[in-house]
Enzyme design. Structure first.
Site, PDB file in Angstrom:
ATOM      1  N   CYS A   1     -27.874  62.797   7.200  1.00 18.92           N
ATOM      2  CA  CYS A   1     -26.518  62.796   7.752  1.00 18.92           C
ATOM      3  C   CYS A   1     -25.501  62.358   6.702  1.00 18.92           C
ATOM      4  O   CYS A   1     -25.812  61.595   5.784  1.00 18.92           O
ATOM      5  CB  CYS A   1     -26.446  61.878   8.966  1.00 18.92           C
ATOM      6  N   ASP A   2     -24.283  62.843   6.858  1.00 26.81           N
ATOM      7  CA  ASP A   2     -23.208  62.491   5.936  1.00 26.81           C
ATOM      8  C   ASP A   2     -22.424  61.289   6.471  1.00 26.81           C
ATOM      9  O   ASP A   2     -22.821  60.665   7.458  1.00 26.81           O
ATOM     10  CB  ASP A   2     -22.304  63.693   5.676  1.00 26.81           C
ATOM     11  N   LEU A   3     -21.310  60.970   5.836  1.00 28.21           N
ATOM     12  CA  LEU A   3     -20.502  59.811   6.238  1.00 28.21           C
ATOM     13  C   LEU A   3     -19.930  59.944   7.643  1.00 28.21           C
ATOM     14  O   LEU A   3     -19.585  58.947   8.263  1.00 28.21           O
ATOM     15  CB  LEU A   3     -19.362  59.591   5.238  1.00 28.21           C
TER      16      LEU A   3
ATOM     17  N   ILE B   1     -23.096  62.981  11.022  1.00 29.44           N
ATOM     18  CA  ILE B   1     -23.686  64.237  11.490  1.00 29.44           C
ATOM     19  C   ILE B   1     -24.520  64.844  10.366  1.00 29.44           C
ATOM     20  O   ILE B   1     -24.342  64.511   9.195  1.00 29.44           O
ATOM     21  CB  ILE B   1     -22.613  65.237  11.984  1.00 29.44           C
TER      22      ILE B   1
END
Length: 142
Positions: A27-29, A32
């Site tokens: 997941c990213d910042l 998601i």
């Protein structure tokens, strides 16, 4: 063939189904799944599908036949988040004498919500980069 009932009451036919779970580092910042990770999910599902049909991606490469992607189309519908369980449906069809396409979709496991639809077009090439028609794959997709 796996026939699955999906959200909205539509029936969708897939030749293969693979279940996975989102890992937090995918997941990213924003919390998601990063868009590039979906390509990894779909590629893994394609390899597992081929293996389930007796087509070994690694063995083909050893024989000088490489299955390569020539085009990918994604339609993102909804994000996945850490620990989400999901499944990938995959089907394959011939689109020309030398090209085939995987139609794939990702669904959230708990509510069958569509996450992503994809069409991945590929071909088989030899070590010189020339298209070749692999018999084993030809048997799979006609």
């Amino acid at each position: 063939m796996v026939i699955l009932k999906v959200l909205g009451g539509n029936l969708k036919n897939y030749q293969h189904k693979l279940e996975l779970q989102v890992r937090d580092y995918e997941c990213d910042l924003q919390g998601i799944v990063n868009n590039a990770v979906y390509q990894n999910y779909l590629e893994h599902a394609r390899h597992q599908f081929l293996l389930s049909q007796g087509v070994d991606f690694v063995e083909l490469s050893k024989k000088g036949i490489n299955l390569v992607v020539v085009r990918i189309e994604f339609d993102y519908k909804s994000p996945l988040r850490p620990d989400d369980r999901f499944w990938i449906g995959s089907s394959i069809e011939r689109v020309s004498k030398i090209k085939f396409a995987f139609d794939q979709a990702i669904y959230r496991q708990d509510n069958q919500q569509l996450i992503l639809q994809a069409r991945v077009v590929g071909t088989a090439i030899d070590h010189a980069g020339r298209p070749c028609k692999e018999r084993v794959l030809g048997q799979l997709i006609g």
